[in-house]
Every structure is written in C-alpha cells, then in structure tokens.
Scaffold this motif. Sequence first.
Motif, PDB file in Angstrom:
ATOM      1  N   GLY A   1       2.177 -21.009  21.954  1.00  0.00           N
ATOM      2  CA  GLY A   1       2.288 -19.647  22.144  1.00  0.00           C
ATOM      3  C   GLY A   1       1.421 -19.105  21.295  1.00  0.00           C
ATOM      4  O   GLY A   1       0.611 -19.400  20.325  1.00  0.00           O
ATOM      5  N   ASP A   2       1.016 -17.695  21.584  1.00  0.00           N
ATOM      6  CA  ASP A   2      -0.130 -16.920  21.142  1.00  0.00           C
ATOM      7  C   ASP A   2       0.523 -16.106  19.864  1.00  0.00           C
ATOM      8  O   ASP A   2       1.399 -15.026  20.076  1.00  0.00           O
ATOM      9  CB  ASP A   2      -0.675 -15.985  22.372  1.00  0.00           C
ATOM     10  CG  ASP A   2      -1.651 -15.234  21.802  1.00  0.00           C
ATOM     11  OD1 ASP A   2      -2.044 -15.468  20.558  1.00  0.00           O
ATOM     12  OD2 ASP A   2      -2.380 -14.574  22.594  1.00  0.00           O
ATOM     13  N   PRO A   3       0.117 -16.487  18.632  1.00  0.00           N
ATOM     14  CA  PRO A   3       0.695 -15.589  17.588  1.00  0.00           C
ATOM     15  C   PRO A   3       0.314 -14.190  17.746  1.00  0.00           C
ATOM     16  O   PRO A   3       1.097 -13.298  17.188  1.00  0.00           O
ATOM     17  CB  PRO A   3       0.305 -16.183  16.334  1.00  0.00           C
ATOM     18  CG  PRO A   3      -1.161 -16.994  16.939  1.00  0.00           C
ATOM     19  CD  PRO A   3      -0.768 -17.360  18.385  1.00  0.00           C
TER      20      PRO A   3
ATOM     21  N   ALA B   1       0.453 -12.495  20.636  1.00  0.00           N
ATOM     22  CA  ALA B   1       0.803 -11.652  21.786  1.00  0.00           C
ATOM     23  C   ALA B   1       1.848 -10.703  21.337  1.00  0.00           C
ATOM     24  O   ALA B   1       2.618 -10.870  20.106  1.00  0.00           O
ATOM     25  CB  ALA B   1       1.345 -12.695  22.575  1.00  0.00           C
ATOM     26  N   VAL B   2       2.221  -9.864  21.944  1.00  0.00           N
ATOM     27  CA  VAL B   2       3.323  -8.943  21.812  1.00  0.00           C
ATOM     28  C   VAL B   2       4.477  -9.404  22.012  1.00  0.00           C
ATOM     29  O   VAL B   2       4.837 -10.356  22.913  1.00  0.00           O
ATOM     30  CB  VAL B   2       3.066  -7.644  22.728  1.00  0.00           C
ATOM     31  CG1 VAL B   2       4.362  -6.681  22.609  1.00  0.00           C
ATOM     32  CG2 VAL B   2       1.770  -6.927  22.537  1.00  0.00           C
ATOM     33  N   LYS B   3       5.209  -9.379  20.958  1.00  0.00           N
ATOM     34  CA  LYS B   3       6.787  -9.926  21.013  1.00  0.00           C
ATOM     35  C   LYS B   3       7.675  -9.207  22.035  1.00  0.00           C
ATOM     36  O   LYS B   3       7.504  -8.005  22.137  1.00  0.00           O
ATOM     37  CB  LYS B   3       7.330  -9.941  19.486  1.00  0.00           C
ATOM     38  CG  LYS B   3       6.582 -10.446  18.461  1.00  0.00           C
ATOM     39  CD  LYS B   3       6.647 -11.998  18.557  1.00  0.00           C
ATOM     40  CE  LYS B   3       6.136 -12.619  17.186  1.00  0.00           C
ATOM     41  NZ  LYS B   3       4.676 -13.388  17.516  1.00  0.00           N
ATOM     42  N   PRO B   4       8.451  -9.922  22.566  1.00  0.00           N
ATOM     43  CA  PRO B   4       9.705  -9.142  23.338  1.00  0.00           C
ATOM     44  C   PRO B   4      10.384  -8.228  22.397  1.00  0.00           C
ATOM     45  O   PRO B   4      10.575  -8.172  21.362  1.00  0.00           O
ATOM     46  CB  PRO B   4      10.498 -10.306  23.904  1.00  0.00           C
ATOM     47  CG  PRO B   4       9.722 -11.436  23.628  1.00  0.00           C
ATOM     48  CD  PRO B   4       8.812 -11.214  22.488  1.00  0.00           C
ATOM     49  N   MET B   5      10.881  -7.185  23.230  1.00  0.00           N
ATOM     50  CA  MET B   5      11.436  -6.104  22.679  1.00  0.00           C
ATOM     51  C   MET B   5      12.873  -6.526  22.112  1.00  0.00           C
ATOM     52  O   MET B   5      13.619  -7.084  22.841  1.00  0.00           O
ATOM     53  CB  MET B   5      11.759  -4.895  23.421  1.00  0.00           C
ATOM     54  CG  MET B   5      12.498  -3.525  22.715  1.00  0.00           C
ATOM     55  SD  MET B   5      12.621  -2.346  23.830  1.00  0.00           S
ATOM     56  CE  MET B   5      10.985  -2.104  24.511  1.00  0.00           C
ATOM     57  N   GLY B   6      13.144  -6.319  20.766  1.00  0.00           N
ATOM     58  CA  GLY B   6      14.364  -7.101  20.248  1.00  0.00           C
ATOM     59  C   GLY B   6      15.587  -5.679  20.460  1.00  0.00           C
ATOM     60  O   GLY B   6      15.187  -4.536  20.824  1.00  0.00           O
TER      61      GLY B   6
ATOM     62  N   ARG C   1      14.951  -2.452  18.342  1.00  0.00           N
ATOM     63  CA  ARG C   1      13.896  -1.712  18.843  1.00  0.00           C
ATOM     64  C   ARG C   1      14.345  -0.885  20.199  1.00  0.00           C
ATOM     65  O   ARG C   1      14.031   0.235  20.354  1.00  0.00           O
ATOM     66  CB  ARG C   1      12.558  -2.398  19.286  1.00  0.00           C
ATOM     67  CG  ARG C   1      11.660  -1.652  19.825  1.00  0.00           C
ATOM     68  CD  ARG C   1      10.969  -0.569  18.618  1.00  0.00           C
ATOM     69  NE  ARG C   1       9.837   0.058  19.215  1.00  0.00           N
ATOM     70  CZ  ARG C   1       9.618   1.347  19.337  1.00  0.00           C
ATOM     71  NH1 ARG C   1      10.418   2.143  18.682  1.00  0.00           N
ATOM     72  NH2 ARG C   1       8.757   2.190  20.000  1.00  0.00           N
TER      73      ARG C   1
END
Length: 70
Positions: free
Chosen positions: A38-40, A42-47, A50
């Motif tokens: 995984g790309d640290p 990278a934009v994380k998915p919206m929780g 949020r």
Amino acid sequence: MRAGLDWPGLMRAGMQGLRLRPEEFWRLTPAELALMLGDPGAVKPMGRSRLEALIAAWPDGRKEDGDGGR
C-alpha cells in the motif's frame, strides 16, 4: 546523495507483515512489493466521521415542486 532501499525493513514487511516466503519475496519487483504494502502517501478512503462532517457543512436543501430533483 541518494539513499538506497531499506532492505531489512522491506524484508520484515514482506515476510512478517505479508507472510511471504523468502522465495516469493525475492521474486517480486520493488513496484510489486510497494503495491502489496500500500502507498502510505495515498489518500485514505473517507471515513464515517468525515462524511458526517460534510453532510453537516453541506446539507441537502428541501426538494421544491417541479425542480426535477435538483
């Protein structure tokens, strides 16, 4: 000066974290290993929190008659 790859760290991540066997680890390219880890950056998915903050900031207006749902 350019730093090299952190081979001990990559080996720990691949063999301990991903449970790869040594021969599986060494057959991977660095790009394949990075994809698996995984790309640290990278934009994380919206929780959920949020999403709820966005809903509160931008509530849907009441649908008016004849507006076509817009």
